[in-house]
Design an enzyme around this catalytic site. Sequence first.
Site, PDB file in Angstrom:
ATOM      1  N   SER A 155       0.837  -1.202   0.000  1.00  0.00           N
ATOM      2  CA  SER A 155       0.000   0.000   0.000  1.00  0.00           C
ATOM      3  C   SER A 155       0.870   1.249   0.000  1.00  0.00           C
ATOM      4  CB  SER A 155      -0.861  -0.022   1.262  1.00  0.00           C
ATOM      5  OG  SER A 155      -1.435   1.225   1.480  1.00  0.00           O
ATOM      6  N   TYR A 166      -1.159  -0.862  10.617  1.00  0.00           N
ATOM      7  CA  TYR A 166      -1.454  -1.472   9.310  1.00  0.00           C
ATOM      8  C   TYR A 166      -0.299  -1.203   8.328  1.00  0.00           C
ATOM      9  CZ  TYR A 166      -3.380  -1.764   4.585  1.00  0.00           C
ATOM     10  OH  TYR A 166      -3.551  -2.048   3.250  1.00  0.00           O
ATOM     11  N   LYS A 177       2.644  -3.749   6.346  1.00  0.00           N
ATOM     12  CA  LYS A 177       3.001  -3.771   4.918  1.00  0.00           C
ATOM     13  C   LYS A 177       4.510  -3.576   4.746  1.00  0.00           C
ATOM     14  CE  LYS A 177      -1.078  -4.475   3.226  1.00  0.00           C
ATOM     15  NZ  LYS A 177      -1.421  -5.779   2.680  1.00  0.00           N
TER      16      LYS A 177
HETATM   17  P1  NAD Z   1     -10.623  -7.317   1.400  1.00  0.00           P
HETATM   18  O1  NAD Z   1     -10.783  -7.275   2.875  1.00  0.00           O
HETATM   19  O2  NAD Z   1     -11.825  -7.101   0.562  1.00  0.00           O
HETATM   20  O3  NAD Z   1      -9.927  -8.692   0.949  1.00  0.00           O
HETATM   21  C1  NAD Z   1      -9.039  -9.385   1.778  1.00  0.00           C
HETATM   22  C2  NAD Z   1      -9.533 -10.822   1.850  1.00  0.00           C
HETATM   23  O4  NAD Z   1      -8.642 -11.574   2.682  1.00  0.00           O
HETATM   24  C3  NAD Z   1     -10.936 -10.934   2.457  1.00  0.00           C
HETATM   25  O5  NAD Z   1     -11.731 -11.730   1.611  1.00  0.00           O
HETATM   26  C4  NAD Z   1     -10.708 -11.616   3.810  1.00  0.00           C
HETATM   27  O6  NAD Z   1     -11.798 -12.441   4.168  1.00  0.00           O
HETATM   28  C5  NAD Z   1      -9.439 -12.396   3.527  1.00  0.00           C
HETATM   29  N1  NAD Z   1      -8.618 -12.677   4.727  1.00  0.00           N
HETATM   30  C6  NAD Z   1      -8.233 -11.821   5.704  1.00  0.00           C
HETATM   31  N2  NAD Z   1      -7.463 -12.464   6.601  1.00  0.00           N
HETATM   32  C7  NAD Z   1      -7.342 -13.746   6.172  1.00  0.00           C
HETATM   33  C8  NAD Z   1      -6.684 -14.896   6.671  1.00  0.00           C
HETATM   34  N3  NAD Z   1      -6.005 -14.888   7.819  1.00  0.00           N
HETATM   35  N4  NAD Z   1      -6.763 -16.048   5.951  1.00  0.00           N
HETATM   36  C9  NAD Z   1      -7.463 -16.109   4.791  1.00  0.00           C
HETATM   37  N5  NAD Z   1      -8.125 -15.051   4.290  1.00  0.00           N
HETATM   38  C10 NAD Z   1      -8.073 -13.882   4.971  1.00  0.00           C
HETATM   39  O7  NAD Z   1      -9.476  -6.241   1.033  1.00  0.00           O
HETATM   40  P2  NAD Z   1      -9.015  -5.721  -0.395  1.00  0.00           P
HETATM   41  O8  NAD Z   1      -9.422  -4.303  -0.505  1.00  0.00           O
HETATM   42  O9  NAD Z   1      -9.394  -6.687  -1.451  1.00  0.00           O
HETATM   43  O10 NAD Z   1      -7.447  -5.738  -0.163  1.00  0.00           O
HETATM   44  C11 NAD Z   1      -6.654  -6.853  -0.539  1.00  0.00           C
HETATM   45  C12 NAD Z   1      -5.227  -6.579  -0.134  1.00  0.00           C
HETATM   46  O11 NAD Z   1      -4.792  -5.357  -0.718  1.00  0.00           O
HETATM   47  C13 NAD Z   1      -5.057  -6.420   1.388  1.00  0.00           C
HETATM   48  O12 NAD Z   1      -3.863  -7.050   1.764  1.00  0.00           O
HETATM   49  C14 NAD Z   1      -4.946  -4.923   1.564  1.00  0.00           C
HETATM   50  O13 NAD Z   1      -4.178  -4.584   2.680  1.00  0.00           O
HETATM   51  C15 NAD Z   1      -4.272  -4.496   0.265  1.00  0.00           C
HETATM   52  N6  NAD Z   1      -4.565  -3.104  -0.082  1.00  0.00           N
HETATM   53  C16 NAD Z   1      -5.863  -2.702  -0.226  1.00  0.00           C
HETATM   54  C17 NAD Z   1      -6.131  -1.351  -0.507  1.00  0.00           C
HETATM   55  C18 NAD Z   1      -7.545  -0.870  -0.650  1.00  0.00           C
HETATM   56  O14 NAD Z   1      -7.769   0.349  -0.566  1.00  0.00           O
HETATM   57  N7  NAD Z   1      -8.526  -1.729  -0.899  1.00  0.00           N
HETATM   58  C19 NAD Z   1      -5.081  -0.423  -0.656  1.00  0.00           C
HETATM   59  C20 NAD Z   1      -3.780  -0.890  -0.517  1.00  0.00           C
HETATM   60  C21 NAD Z   1      -3.522  -2.240  -0.233  1.00  0.00           C
HETATM   61  N1  UFG Z   2     -12.827  11.046   3.319  1.00  0.00           N
HETATM   62  C1  UFG Z   2     -13.889  11.837   3.694  1.00  0.00           C
HETATM   63  N2  UFG Z   2     -14.977  11.236   4.246  1.00  0.00           N
HETATM   64  C2  UFG Z   2     -15.052   9.893   4.443  1.00  0.00           C
HETATM   65  C3  UFG Z   2     -13.971   9.080   4.054  1.00  0.00           C
HETATM   66  C4  UFG Z   2     -12.861   9.696   3.504  1.00  0.00           C
HETATM   67  O1  UFG Z   2     -13.840  13.063   3.544  1.00  0.00           O
HETATM   68  O2  UFG Z   2     -16.078   9.409   4.960  1.00  0.00           O
HETATM   69  C5  UFG Z   2     -11.653  11.681   2.668  1.00  0.00           C
HETATM   70  C6  UFG Z   2     -10.362  11.496   3.445  1.00  0.00           C
HETATM   71  O3  UFG Z   2     -10.216  12.507   4.416  1.00  0.00           O
HETATM   72  C7  UFG Z   2      -9.333  11.559   2.311  1.00  0.00           C
HETATM   73  C8  UFG Z   2     -10.071  10.938   1.120  1.00  0.00           C
HETATM   74  O4  UFG Z   2     -11.463  11.055   1.431  1.00  0.00           O
HETATM   75  O5  UFG Z   2      -9.047  12.884   2.001  1.00  0.00           O
HETATM   76  C9  UFG Z   2      -9.737   9.472   0.891  1.00  0.00           C
HETATM   77  O6  UFG Z   2      -9.937   8.754   2.099  1.00  0.00           O
HETATM   78  P1  UFG Z   2      -9.971   7.153   2.144  1.00  0.00           P
HETATM   79  O7  UFG Z   2     -10.236   6.773   3.564  1.00  0.00           O
HETATM   80  O8  UFG Z   2     -10.875   6.623   1.103  1.00  0.00           O
HETATM   81  O9  UFG Z   2      -8.505   6.749   1.697  1.00  0.00           O
HETATM   82  P2  UFG Z   2      -7.097   7.084   2.362  1.00  0.00           P
HETATM   83  O10 UFG Z   2      -6.269   7.726   1.307  1.00  0.00           O
HETATM   84  O11 UFG Z   2      -7.233   7.793   3.635  1.00  0.00           O
HETATM   85  O12 UFG Z   2      -6.559   5.630   2.723  1.00  0.00           O
HETATM   86  C10 UFG Z   2      -6.529   4.611   1.731  1.00  0.00           C
HETATM   87  C11 UFG Z   2      -6.667   3.238   2.389  1.00  0.00           C
HETATM   88  C12 UFG Z   2      -5.442   2.953   3.209  1.00  0.00           C
HETATM   89  C13 UFG Z   2      -4.239   3.099   2.353  1.00  0.00           C
HETATM   90  C14 UFG Z   2      -4.187   4.504   1.782  1.00  0.00           C
HETATM   91  C15 UFG Z   2      -2.990   4.728   0.914  1.00  0.00           C
HETATM   92  O13 UFG Z   2      -7.771   3.220   3.251  1.00  0.00           O
HETATM   93  O14 UFG Z   2      -5.517   1.619   3.648  1.00  0.00           O
HETATM   94  O15 UFG Z   2      -5.365   4.708   1.002  1.00  0.00           O
HETATM   95  O16 UFG Z   2      -3.041   3.968  -0.220  1.00  0.00           O
HETATM   96  F1  UFG Z   2      -3.175   2.886   3.130  1.00  0.00           F
END
Ligand code: NAD
Ligand code: UFG
Length: 335
Positions: A124, A148, A152
Amino acid sequence: MRILITGGTGYIGSHVALNVLSGNHDLFILDNYSNSSKDVLTKLKIISNREFQSAECDIKNKDNLIKVFSDFNPEVVIHFAGFKSVNYSIKVPLSYYSNNVSGTINLLEVMDQYNCNNIIFSSSATVYGAPEYLPCDEKHKIAPINPYGKTKFFLEEILKDWAMSNSQNRSIILRYFNPVGAHKSGMIGELPIGTPNNLFPYIAGVIRNKYDYLSIYGDDYNTKDGTGVRDYIHVEDIAMAHVNSLNLLKTNVKHETINLGTGIGFSVLEILTEFKKILKKPIPFKFKPRRNGDIATLIADNKKAKLMLKWDIKNDLNQICKDTVRWINNYSHGK
Ligand code: NAD
Ligand code: UFG
């Protein structure tokens, strides 16, 4: 290739699974359904018209993992399983270290046991912390500010050491910026359990009338309109980068870290304007104080992804919002 996707019923994993199924690959999905639903498996089969194997499996349980590896013998693991809430990670850090870090160490140990040498890992942009310059490239200082983000960072280091420990091992770290949007079918998208922390899922809740209005956290940032600016990237563009990473694994790459973003930033108000164009009505909002730990702007430098993955962005903000609305409408009608 025989590809194992961990966390494959989650938001990003399910989109990547569809891209893998559209290629000539064998797929196995494992998930413990802690943040997803088993129904996604059926949807993936309907959309792709292909069969694949799956198992309920927790990566913290090594015996379960061994069972999956002995049944499927994967050549590549695309690893999504993990917890992803910044807020909860501050409240329950040990559960984040246990699930994300210990779970991944289990996975790598079982990969070693079964001579599986290739991993693609979801990291991330949160590892950068508060950016010192923009757009943020992969050489930017790493300074995560919450548990978190630290999981990573630690995992990136562990994967680097793992890659170097054996001449056959290869790891690709993909640092996602803000993945949003949904699949064109309208059948899969982001479905957070509980109250969403992130912008798009919360907007989805307002569109579905679950919440009365969006709280915009901060109107006094040093940005174009005072609201936070982020690099929102369509989940399908993220998914395509994983397929291209499979090709990169076939080269002599050893360990690479690659940003996945668009290189363009949009403010919260600009996102609401785009939704208004599609919905033909405004999304109600109220300005609230800044959220702890938030930064003004985060935008990716995506040159390395374009060059190494031979990849580019296919979906703009309008497409992202249209696909989100289609997913919300289908979901609200129980499809
Ligand atoms: P998500 O929660 O939708 O998907 C993660 C999946 O992993 C879920 O289905 C959950 O049930 C499963 N899981 C969690 N712990 C587990 C375990 N111990 N064993 C088996 N399964 C398990 O999240 P996502 O948005 O699809 O994110 C996927 C990956 O990408 C995560 O590692 C997250 O940290 C990373 N990531 C996501 C974002 C984002 O904004 N969505 C941004 C940066 C990185
Ligand atoms: N925001 C609002 N209202 C809300 C939610 C978010 O105003 O209800 C704003 C936040 O202040 C920010 C923007 O919308 O300015 C985006 O916020 P998000 O929570 O959607 O995303 P972030 O950038 O804060 O965080 C996300 C993921 C993190 C990841 C990060 C960097 O949640 O896990 O992007 O990739 F680490």
